[in-house]
Design an enzyme around this catalytic site. Sequence first.
Site, mmCIF file in Angstrom:
data_model
loop_
_atom_site.group_PDB
_atom_site.id
_atom_site.type_symbol
_atom_site.label_atom_id
_atom_site.label_comp_id
_atom_site.label_asym_id
_atom_site.label_seq_id
_atom_site.Cartn_x
_atom_site.Cartn_y
_atom_site.Cartn_z
ATOM 1 C CG HIS A 79 -2.074 0.911 1.169
ATOM 2 N ND1 HIS A 79 -2.254 1.925 2.077
ATOM 3 C CD2 HIS A 79 -3.107 1.004 0.301
ATOM 4 C CE1 HIS A 79 -3.354 2.595 1.787
ATOM 5 N NE2 HIS A 79 -3.896 2.063 0.716
ATOM 6 C CE LYS A 116 -1.287 4.624 -2.020
ATOM 7 N NZ LYS A 116 -1.993 4.062 -0.852
ATOM 8 C CG ASP A 136 18.475 11.448 -10.889
ATOM 9 O OD1 ASP A 136 18.518 10.304 -11.373
ATOM 10 O OD2 ASP A 136 18.299 12.477 -11.573
ATOM 11 C CG HIS A 143 -7.556 8.025 -0.644
ATOM 12 N ND1 HIS A 143 -6.228 7.906 -0.982
ATOM 13 C CD2 HIS A 143 -8.041 6.764 -0.629
ATOM 14 C CE1 HIS A 143 -5.921 6.645 -1.169
ATOM 15 N NE2 HIS A 143 -6.995 5.929 -0.959
ATOM 16 C CE LYS A 164 -4.228 6.742 2.543
ATOM 17 N NZ LYS A 164 -5.622 6.495 2.721
ATOM 18 C CG ASP A 213 1.628 19.894 20.998
ATOM 19 O OD1 ASP A 213 0.438 20.049 21.315
ATOM 20 O OD2 ASP A 213 2.413 19.193 21.673
#
Length: 401
Positions: free
Chosen positions: A115, A117, A122, A289, A291, A296
């Site tokens: 899952h 991404k 380089d 979608h 996350k 603080d």
Amino acid sequence: MFVNFEWREGNQVELLINGCQFFPRVFDSIRSARHEILLETFIIFDDQVGRGLKDALLEAAERQVRIEITVDGYGTADLNSDYIAELRAAGINMHIYDPRPRRFGMRTNLFRRLHRKIVVVDGEVAYIGGINFGADHLPEKDPMGKQDYAVRVRGPIVDDIRAAAETLLLEHQAIQELPALMPAAPEVGEAAILLAVRDNHTHPTDIEEQYLLAIRSATSRLIIANAYFFPSYRIWHELANASRRGVNVILILQGQPDRPWTKNLSSSLYNPLLSVGVRIFEYKERPLHGKIAIADHEWTTVGSSNLDPLSLSLNLEVNLFIRDTKLNREVYEHLVDIMNNSSQEVTPESAAKGPWWRAPLTVVSFHFLRHFPNIVGWRPAHSPKIKPLTVKTSKKKRVLR
């Protein structure tokens, strides 16, 4: 192979909101690549975004850039064969994580997904977030396009991200060791960043532990925007404790979900959280979608991990944990904006509405999902493998391997 990641100082970080900001930056980086591109993703679609990715990769391949692409066997199970063939013919190495046969036309590899991404170019610039390569991450063009986030980073943290991508491929013997890129990424900014991965061997709780540290140490505010929210008991307990000690705890969750059942699961936790002072907002403009979270005035996290049993206990995930006041303020202002202008606050009265069987279902669902990863473990075990991504063709056509 065990890799122990540490906090890295001297990084530059840029928040990218939705595909309209993410895709152009990634494609520009790919087009400027000189040596190497490492890309991991859950999904690539053969749509306007996927074709834009393909075109940028083909341009890089013409310059003899080494390209390693890894996709998930569930998320990218239906990628067009011509798409795959064109990339492979250009010399691009394509890998698939845990390809599994269908049963009665249904995908069977439901759990322990890749899952993550990740894009690394380089060894100089990297991208991490929750955005897949598909037009459904363009809410400006699609009213039901997903609301999501990623970050672009430069600096010493890029070495760790590259090492994580390399390690996954080495563990599955998909590649030989990558050549060293000289020099190592220099310090270029003020952000301290920690890379945390979650796997099913050496790093099973790293992302969860970083969330717990932030929640326990929060003194003033804690805002979590998460697509699929059904956290572990430890996270649920610490959120309640933080609210009790006076921290302003806010959850921004799906109010326009892409999977309606996920909202039902999340809403089953509303009453106990509201009762201890946690504020909950449902984002109504489009499917959420993201996350992303802040604590603080310095701590931020962005990545691929939801706060649910799949992400916390089964999937391969990656998050960046960032100490940077500028990024924290930018994320705070954005989340407050969508909270005030695109969300509806959940009240105890609205949370209490529902049929008589909702309360017992909440109890059953909570305890079932707490133990869900262990239940999945009762199934016949298999070791997911990374294999070359092949082209599905008729018998008359050559199969690329």
